[in-house]
Write a protein that holds these residues in place. Structure first.
Motif, PDB file in Angstrom:
ATOM      1  N   LEU A 296     -14.666 -32.899  40.650  1.00 42.47           N
ATOM      2  CA  LEU A 296     -14.224 -32.290  41.904  1.00 42.47           C
ATOM      3  C   LEU A 296     -13.765 -33.353  42.893  1.00 42.47           C
ATOM      4  O   LEU A 296     -12.710 -33.233  43.521  1.00 42.47           O
ATOM      5  CB  LEU A 296     -15.362 -31.458  42.499  1.00 42.47           C
ATOM      6  N   LEU A 297     -14.531 -34.404  43.037  1.00 39.21           N
ATOM      7  CA  LEU A 297     -14.181 -35.466  43.981  1.00 39.21           C
ATOM      8  C   LEU A 297     -12.903 -36.193  43.568  1.00 39.21           C
ATOM      9  O   LEU A 297     -12.066 -36.522  44.402  1.00 39.21           O
ATOM     10  CB  LEU A 297     -15.347 -36.454  44.098  1.00 39.21           C
ATOM     11  N   ALA A 396     -12.320 -36.984  50.852  1.00 35.08           N
ATOM     12  CA  ALA A 396     -12.917 -36.982  49.516  1.00 35.08           C
ATOM     13  C   ALA A 396     -13.842 -38.182  49.330  1.00 35.08           C
ATOM     14  O   ALA A 396     -14.940 -38.061  48.763  1.00 35.08           O
ATOM     15  CB  ALA A 396     -11.817 -36.983  48.457  1.00 35.08           C
ATOM     16  N   LEU A 397     -13.425 -39.348  49.816  1.00 40.14           N
ATOM     17  CA  LEU A 397     -14.251 -40.541  49.687  1.00 40.14           C
ATOM     18  C   LEU A 397     -15.529 -40.427  50.517  1.00 40.14           C
ATOM     19  O   LEU A 397     -16.618 -40.826  50.069  1.00 40.14           O
ATOM     20  CB  LEU A 397     -13.447 -41.770  50.125  1.00 40.14           C
ATOM     21  N   LEU A 398     -15.428 -39.845  51.710  1.00 41.94           N
ATOM     22  CA  LEU A 398     -16.611 -39.697  52.568  1.00 41.94           C
ATOM     23  C   LEU A 398     -17.615 -38.711  51.985  1.00 41.94           C
ATOM     24  O   LEU A 398     -18.819 -38.972  51.963  1.00 41.94           O
ATOM     25  CB  LEU A 398     -16.171 -39.244  53.973  1.00 41.94           C
ATOM     26  N   VAL A 399     -17.130 -37.566  51.511  1.00 39.56           N
ATOM     27  CA  VAL A 399     -18.034 -36.572  50.927  1.00 39.56           C
ATOM     28  C   VAL A 399     -18.691 -37.128  49.671  1.00 39.56           C
ATOM     29  O   VAL A 399     -19.895 -36.958  49.448  1.00 39.56           O
ATOM     30  CB  VAL A 399     -17.266 -35.266  50.607  1.00 39.56           C
ATOM     31  N   GLY A 400     -17.916 -37.816  48.847  1.00 37.84           N
ATOM     32  CA  GLY A 400     -18.479 -38.378  47.630  1.00 37.84           C
ATOM     33  C   GLY A 400     -19.558 -39.407  47.885  1.00 37.84           C
ATOM     34  O   GLY A 400     -20.546 -39.495  47.141  1.00 37.84           O
ATOM     35  N   SER A 401     -19.406 -40.179  48.955  1.00 38.04           N
ATOM     36  CA  SER A 401     -20.372 -41.247  49.253  1.00 38.04           C
ATOM     37  C   SER A 401     -21.606 -40.737  49.974  1.00 38.04           C
ATOM     38  O   SER A 401     -22.634 -41.420  49.991  1.00 38.04           O
ATOM     39  CB  SER A 401     -19.698 -42.337  50.092  1.00 38.04           C
ATOM     40  N   LYS A 405     -26.035 -35.073  45.561  1.00 31.80           N
ATOM     41  CA  LYS A 405     -26.276 -33.859  44.779  1.00 31.80           C
ATOM     42  C   LYS A 405     -24.972 -33.273  44.261  1.00 31.80           C
ATOM     43  O   LYS A 405     -24.897 -32.753  43.146  1.00 31.80           O
ATOM     44  CB  LYS A 405     -27.017 -32.821  45.616  1.00 31.80           C
ATOM     45  N   LEU A 406     -23.916 -33.329  45.084  1.00 29.98           N
ATOM     46  CA  LEU A 406     -22.621 -32.831  44.628  1.00 29.98           C
ATOM     47  C   LEU A 406     -22.050 -33.741  43.543  1.00 29.98           C
ATOM     48  O   LEU A 406     -21.494 -33.255  42.555  1.00 29.98           O
ATOM     49  CB  LEU A 406     -21.641 -32.740  45.810  1.00 29.98           C
ATOM     50  N   ARG A 407     -22.208 -35.056  43.704  1.00 37.81           N
ATOM     51  CA  ARG A 407     -21.719 -35.993  42.670  1.00 37.81           C
ATOM     52  C   ARG A 407     -22.368 -35.722  41.323  1.00 37.81           C
ATOM     53  O   ARG A 407     -21.726 -35.836  40.282  1.00 37.81           O
ATOM     54  CB  ARG A 407     -22.008 -37.441  43.081  1.00 37.81           C
ATOM     55  N   LYS A 408     -23.653 -35.378  41.341  1.00 37.90           N
ATOM     56  CA  LYS A 408     -24.393 -35.187  40.087  1.00 37.90           C
ATOM     57  C   LYS A 408     -24.340 -33.734  39.589  1.00 37.90           C
ATOM     58  O   LYS A 408     -24.871 -33.448  38.509  1.00 37.90           O
ATOM     59  CB  LYS A 408     -25.846 -35.581  40.308  1.00 37.90           C
TER      60      LYS A 408
END
Length: 411
Positions: A296-297, A396-401, A405-408
């Motif tokens: 998603l990211l 996208a970079l801010l949410v991913g960092s 929980k969303l990354r995993k």
């Protein structure tokens, strides 16, 4: 691991009726969006006037969304769906007045535009209700093990109807004009209602007299903020599309930069949905089996890069391909986000959660349209689109960092 069996899901007659009705109503809505952007720009020749269409709809839609979620959870859903359907028929019918009588009544272009904004304001109220109703009905129609399949098929139906709506809208405007295209839109919404009539009633699990409205709305918001996967997915959607809303400026690109006319405008307007439809078809054959959060990211970042490319392009087919690629990446994002929200939400608060979801969607799409119009006025059309693409990548970079929980997340 959940297997994908679309044919088994489609054997459900009620689910087919729901999807068919949604196909026709989304087809009509996309044709209307195409028509309004073209109509308003031809009346005013001002990119900012296109942005005001989105603002006119998003203010009432967002204002009513939380209450709409409460009403959906507390009342019979089929009845609400039909009420909203016929409300749209009435409101869009009002647009026939300036379309057919503008010469006889001596309306100026700006007077017609203000009238359009007024009508769209009231459709925003109807949208606050109709947006969450269809997805909230799906879990009661299909089995839980088929829910990811149903979500993907629902998104595929939406995207196919979007592609057809954008393209058909542009073609009809070119061949039969605005007024008869409006008549076609009304006919499609009426056809949608015929399929919605075939649905079974879905009554509320609550007793109205025991539920406090404010507490009910607060429960939906609280659940989203406690569920980080849902919150991250919704934030990603809202801010990425808010800044990456290049589609809103397509009437300007088609008219002034790419010189493609109404027919080229319709195809360009459908380009991102064509890409989304292609990738949805592929996902129905080769589903995403793991690492959906990371995917998603990545795809949202790629979406932003495609928007930058579109803004810089001066060639029609290159612009078309950038939009197709952006649609493919967005299609992956839509499937992942939709599945996360459905799988992570209990039945008893589904209407309220999906209403908050609709706030994020409406904020991103309609406010994105307004933001695009405003930035086009301040920076120029090309620079505004490039700026939006850059901001999408940054989001996208801010949410991913900040959201592990969303990354995993995977399902």
């Amino acid at each position: 691991m959940i297997s994908f069996t679309p044919l088994q899901t489609l054997q459900n007659v009620e689910f087919r009726n729901l999807l068919t009705g949604r196909f026709f109503i989304v087809l009509a809505f996309r044709m209307l969006a195409t028509l309004l952007g073209w109509w308003v720009y031809q009346l005013t020749k001002d990119p900012f006037s296109i942005g005001l269409i989105g603002l006119s709809e998003v203010i009432p839609a967002v204002s009513c969304a939380l209450y709409a979620g409460h009403v959906i959870d507390m009342n019979e859903k089929k009845r609400l769906l039909l009420i909203c359907n016929y409300a749209y028929i009435f409101l869009i019918g009002l647009l026939l007045i300036p379309a057919f009588l503008d010469v006889e009544m001596h309306f100026t272009g700006h007077q017609i535009t203000y009238y359009i904004y007024g009508v769209i304001f009231f459709t925003g109220i109807a949208r606050a209700f109709i947006g969450p109703i269809v997805p909230s009905m799906i879990p009661k129609i299909v089995k839980k093990e088929n829910l990811p399949n149903a979500v993907t098929l629902n998104q595929a139906t939406f995207l196919i109807s979007s592609v057809c709506g954008h393209a058909i809208g542009g073609v009809l405007i070119g061949f039969i004009g605005v007024k008869w295209t409006l008549v076609a839109i009304l006919a499609l919404i009426f056809v949608a209602s015929l399929f919605f009539w075939q649905l079974h009633k879905q009554h509320s699990e609550y007793k109205k007299e025991t539920v406090n409205v404010v507490e009910s709305m607060r429960e939906g918001i609280s659940y989203i903020f406690k569920t980080k996967e849902i919150l991250g997915a919704l934030c990603l959607d809202m801010f990425a599309v808010l800044f990456g809303g290049a589609v809103a400026m397509i009437p300007v690109f088609a008219t002034d930069i790419l010189k493609s006319g109404a027919e080229g405008f319709g195809l360009l307007n459908a380009a991102s949905d064509i890409g989304s439809m292609c990738i949805i078809t592929l996902l129905s054959i080769v589903p995403l089996r793991k690492n959906q959060g990371k995917i998603l990211l990545v795809v949202v970042t790629g979406f932003g890069l495609c928007i930058i490319g579109f803004g810089l392009s001066k060639l029609y087919w290159l612009s078309f391909m950038f939009l197709v690629m952006s649609g493919m990446l967005d299609g992956i994002s839509v499937v992942i986000r939709g599945t996360i929200v459905q799988l992570k939400t209990p039945d008893h608060i589904r209407g309220r959660v999906l209403s908050v979801n609709s706030i994020f969607i409406m904020s991103s799409n309609e406010m994105g349209q307004f933001e695009s119009g405003l930035m086009a006025k301040l920076l120029g059309v090309v620079h505004s689109v490039v700026f939006g693409g850059c901001m999408t990548v940054l989001v996208a970079l801010l949410v991913g960092s900040t959201n592990p929980k969303l990354r995993k997340m995977q399902y």
